[in-house]
Structures are given as C-alpha cells and as structure tokens.
Design a protein around this motif. Structure first.
Motif, short mmCIF file in Angstrom:
data_model
loop_
_atom_site.label_atom_id
_atom_site.label_comp_id
_atom_site.label_asym_id
_atom_site.label_seq_id
_atom_site.Cartn_x
_atom_site.Cartn_y
_atom_site.Cartn_z
N GLY A 16 0.89 -1.16 0.05
CA GLY A 16 0.09 0.02 0.05
C GLY A 16 0.75 1.25 -0.11
O GLY A 16 2.04 1.40 -0.75
N ALA A 17 0.42 2.28 0.71
CA ALA A 17 0.81 3.70 0.83
C ALA A 17 2.53 3.52 1.14
O ALA A 17 3.24 4.06 0.52
CB ALA A 17 0.32 4.59 1.74
N ILE A 18 2.77 2.95 2.35
CA ILE A 18 4.34 2.85 2.91
C ILE A 18 5.08 2.21 1.93
O ILE A 18 6.11 2.54 1.42
CB ILE A 18 4.41 2.34 4.28
N ASP A 72 0.81 -9.13 -1.33
CA ASP A 72 -0.18 -8.42 -0.85
C ASP A 72 -1.71 -9.36 -1.27
O ASP A 72 -1.47 -10.21 -1.99
CB ASP A 72 -0.63 -7.18 -1.62
N LYS A 73 -2.53 -9.31 -0.25
CA LYS A 73 -3.81 -10.05 -0.24
C LYS A 73 -4.43 -9.51 -1.71
O LYS A 73 -5.10 -10.41 -2.23
CB LYS A 73 -4.72 -9.96 0.92
N ARG A 111 -2.24 -4.99 -6.37
CA ARG A 111 -1.13 -4.21 -5.79
C ARG A 111 0.08 -4.69 -5.61
O ARG A 111 1.15 -4.11 -6.04
CB ARG A 111 -1.64 -3.84 -4.16
N MET A 115 6.11 -2.34 10.52
CA MET A 115 5.69 -0.98 10.56
C MET A 115 4.48 -1.14 11.48
O MET A 115 4.10 -0.08 12.22
CB MET A 115 5.14 -0.65 9.14
N SER A 116 3.73 -2.17 11.55
CA SER A 116 2.48 -2.30 12.17
C SER A 116 2.83 -2.61 13.80
O SER A 116 2.35 -3.71 14.31
CB SER A 116 1.48 -3.32 11.61
N ALA A 152 6.10 7.47 12.78
CA ALA A 152 5.67 8.91 12.72
C ALA A 152 5.97 9.82 13.62
O ALA A 152 5.26 10.85 13.85
CB ALA A 152 4.09 8.72 12.52
N ASN A 211 0.17 2.94 16.41
CA ASN A 211 1.47 2.81 16.34
C ASN A 211 2.50 3.58 16.88
O ASN A 211 3.50 3.10 17.63
CB ASN A 211 2.02 2.81 14.73
N ASN A 234 -2.47 7.44 1.35
CA ASN A 234 -3.37 6.99 2.57
C ASN A 234 -3.35 7.80 3.41
O ASN A 234 -2.40 7.96 4.27
CB ASN A 234 -2.77 5.57 3.17
N THR A 272 -2.01 7.67 6.97
CA THR A 272 -0.48 7.38 7.27
C THR A 272 0.29 8.55 6.99
O THR A 272 0.11 9.16 5.87
CB THR A 272 -0.18 6.36 6.38
N ALA A 319 6.41 8.23 8.50
CA ALA A 319 6.50 6.85 8.74
C ALA A 319 7.50 6.02 7.74
O ALA A 319 8.24 5.18 8.09
CB ALA A 319 5.25 6.09 8.99
N1 LIG Z 1 4.97 2.73 12.68
C1 LIG Z 1 4.27 3.77 12.34
O1 LIG Z 1 4.63 4.87 12.86
C2 LIG Z 1 3.36 3.61 11.37
C3 LIG Z 1 3.01 4.95 10.44
C4 LIG Z 1 1.89 4.75 9.89
C5 LIG Z 1 1.32 3.35 9.33
N2 LIG Z 1 1.80 2.58 9.93
C6 LIG Z 1 1.17 1.03 9.93
O2 LIG Z 1 1.83 0.50 8.73
C7 LIG Z 1 0.95 -0.41 7.95
C8 LIG Z 1 0.67 0.02 6.61
O3 LIG Z 1 0.45 1.22 6.21
P1 LIG Z 1 -0.07 2.08 4.71
O4 LIG Z 1 -0.36 3.30 4.91
O5 LIG Z 1 1.08 1.22 3.92
O6 LIG Z 1 -1.48 0.92 4.75
P2 LIG Z 1 -2.17 0.75 3.43
O7 LIG Z 1 -3.56 0.48 3.80
O8 LIG Z 1 -1.91 1.85 2.43
O9 LIG Z 1 -1.74 -0.51 2.60
C9 LIG Z 1 -1.64 -1.95 3.44
C10 LIG Z 1 -1.23 -2.79 2.33
O10 LIG Z 1 -1.42 -4.16 2.89
C11 LIG Z 1 -2.36 -5.13 2.41
N3 LIG Z 1 -2.76 -6.02 3.34
C12 LIG Z 1 -3.32 -5.84 4.79
N4 LIG Z 1 -3.58 -6.77 5.26
C13 LIG Z 1 -2.81 -7.85 4.63
C14 LIG Z 1 -2.70 -9.30 5.11
N5 LIG Z 1 -3.01 -10.01 6.07
N6 LIG Z 1 -1.83 -9.80 3.93
C15 LIG Z 1 -1.28 -9.37 2.91
N7 LIG Z 1 -1.77 -7.91 2.52
C16 LIG Z 1 -2.34 -7.27 3.67
C17 LIG Z 1 -3.51 -4.37 1.94
O11 LIG Z 1 -4.18 -4.97 0.93
C18 LIG Z 1 -2.79 -3.16 1.42
O12 LIG Z 1 -2.48 -2.98 0.19
C19 LIG Z 1 -0.47 -0.25 8.62
O13 LIG Z 1 -0.74 -1.36 9.49
C20 LIG Z 1 -0.38 1.10 9.49
O14 LIG Z 1 -1.19 1.03 10.79
C21 LIG Z 1 2.71 2.29 11.08
#
Ligand SMILES: NC(=O)c1ccc[n+]([C@@H]2O[C@H](COP(=O)([O-])OP(=O)(O)OC[C@H]3O[C@@H](n4cnc5c(N)ncnc54)[C@H](O)[C@@H]3O)[C@@H](O)[C@H]2O)c1
Length: 254
Positions: free
Chosen positions: A9-11, A33-34, A38, A90-91, A121, A177, A228, A231, A235
């Motif tokens: 996704g975004a990150i 990715d599920k 993507r 990250m999560s 972040a 997070n 996103n 986010t 991060a």
């Molecule tokens: N550490 C930090 O400070 C911080 C900051 C921002 C976001 N995050 C975390 O990072 C993660 C990613 O953020 P993002 O903005 O890229 O999210 P996003 O929603 O843009 O992308 C997440 C991607 O992961 C895929 N996905 C989700 N669950 C899955 C699974 N079980 N199996 C396979 N693919 C899966 C989704 O289809 C999606 O494409 C999130 O959990 C978010 O909470 C952490």
C-alpha cells in the motif's frame, strides 16, 4: 541485501519508489499483498516479482519488510522469524498484545533473527531510549487528528481517548503505532490522549518526557501520504532510513 515486502500500500510504494530511484545495495525483489494487483503494480515499478504465496519469497530474502496491518504481523512474523529471517515491522501496534510480544521475541532469539521497529511517525525516540533506564519518571503522548481524517464534522476539540497505551490499542487499533513505539522504547505503558481538533489539518504528536535527566518535549506535525491520509509520510521515510542504515559504517543519532 535482498528484501521482500508484505503489504503493498502507501508505505510500501513510497519506500520502493525511493529505493529504486538511486544506487544502493538494497534489492526489493519480492512483493506480497492479499490484493495481488497491488503487488503486481509495485513489482513492475521495481522490476521485482509479485508472489501469490508469501512463503515463496522466504528462500531468497535477507529481510522481510511488513507494511500491511497488525493482524498480518501476528500471522506472518512467527513464520518469517522461525526461518531465521530478519524483519522490519511497521504495524507496531501488534506488539501491544504482550503474550504475542513475548512469543515473537522468543522465536526471534531462538532462531537468531532480528526485529527492527522504525521510529515511524514520530520524533524523539532517541532521547526516550537514552533515558529509559536512568530515572525516566513520566512519558506522555498527546495525538491530535483532524475531524476529516476521522470522518467527523465538529467545531471544537473533543477528547476521544485518555488512558494507557494498552487500553488505547483496543479502541484505536489502527492509530496506535506511535503510542506502541514509544511504550516499547521505554518499556512503559505510557499515558495517551487522542484529541480530534478542528484546528489541525495534520496528525500532530506531542511527546513529553520528564525525569532525573531533565525534561523534553517533541512535536511532530505530519503531512499525510497522498495514497493513505491515515498514514504519515514520516513513517515511510523512517523505514527508508532504517533500510539504508544496515550498510553504513557510521551510525549517527541512534
Ligand atoms: N510505525 C508507524 O509509525 C506507522 C505509521 C503509519 C502506518 N503504520 C502502519 O503500517 C501499515 C501499512 O500502512 P499503509 O499506510 O501502507 O497502509 P495501506 O492500507 O496503504 O496498505 C496496506 C496494504 O497491506 C495489504 N494487507 C493488509 N493486510 C494484509 C494481509 N493480511 N496480507 C497481505 N496483505 C495485506 C493491503 O491490501 C494493502 O495493500 C499499517 O498497519 C499502518 O497502521 C505504521
């Protein structure tokens, strides 16, 4: 260093775009990715491979970068770490489940794998880690979010949550997070306040730490990722820095 990504996704997009745009020894080779589309889109961008089964990449990577979801950490991390493969996660909210945290730590130790948690972040973790065992008496986090980011329409600020980080994770699992990272940095269940504030248009995190060393306060006012809005750009940038640091001779500000 060969890297596989879980969660495209975004990150993942920001990290991959940055890493492939310059010369370095980081090869982001596999994407899972599920939503396979993507994974395929980002694999095309990086000249890598999108895999249907995430285990297909485990024989050929040095590191797995998780940027999917807290639930995905619970499923994937034990499998990856049992194979002795290092991870960037990250999560980080997933680790607020203390049973899961102890289990995963044991798996990593038993299999000589490392778990890296980027500062994400927020700024100030360097200071918190430095003073954690030297008379740190109080740490708190106040997070302000715009009404828009939470789908609300209000005129004055509203406290959404006030309590310990371990309780916040139950109510705001996807917004925890930062609180989780700070808690882990000082091994303390920190005080958290989450405010929805019509006067901010960014995610604002204010950390206050007090103790025998003195006191510090950091304020991070994050622009969101375009892909996103939940986010923060910072991060993704912190994970890019972490990835690059593995191959550096001198380490500054850790
Ligand atoms: N550490 C930090 O400070 C911080 C900051 C921002 C976001 N995050 C975390 O990072 C993660 C990613 O953020 P993002 O903005 O890229 O999210 P996003 O929603 O843009 O992308 C997440 C991607 O992961 C895929 N996905 C989700 N669950 C899955 C699974 N079980 N199996 C396979 N693919 C899966 C989704 O289809 C999606 O494409 C999130 O959990 C978010 O909470 C952490």
């Amino acid at each position: 260093m060969k890297v596989g990504i879980i969660g495209c996704g975004a990150i993942a997009n920001i990290i991959t775009t940055s890493i492939v745009s310059e010369e370095n020894d980081i090869d982001i080779a596999y994407f899972f990715d599920k939503d396979i589309e993507r994974a395929e889109n980002i694999a095309t961008l990086a000249g890598g491979v999108a895999v249907l089964d995430f285990e297909d990449m485990l024989n050929d990577v040095d590191l797995i970068l998780e940027c999917a979801s807290p639930d995905s950490v619970k499923y994937f991390a034990p499998i990856v770490l049992k194979r002795g493969i290092d991870m960037i996660i990250m999560s980080i909210g997933a680790f607020m489940d203390t049973d899961f945290y102890s289990d995963v730590l044991k798996i990593a130790k038993d299999n000589n794998a490392k778990i890296h948690l980027p500062s994400g972040a927020v700024v100030g973790l360097d200071g918190i880690k430095a003073v954690a065992k030297f008379g740190l008496k109080e740490v708190s986090l106040v997070t302000r979010k715009s009404p828009k980011s939470l789908g609300k329409d209000i005129d004055s600020e509203e406290v959404l949550f006030e309590g310990k980080a371990s309780e916040a994770v139950k109510e705001f699992p996807l917004n925890i997070n930062v609180a989780a990272t700070i808690s882990m940095a000082c091994n303390t269940d920190i005080d958290v306040k989450i405010i929805v504030d019509p006067n901010v248009d960014r995610n604002v995190h204010e950390i206050t730490a007090k103790g025998d060393f003195g006191e510090f306060k950091t304020i991070t006012m994050n622009y969101p990722c375009a892909a996103n809005p939940k986010t923060s750009m910072l991060a993704a940038l912190s994970a890019i820095r972490l990835l690059k640091s593995f191959n550096e001779t001198i380490s500054v500000g850790m």
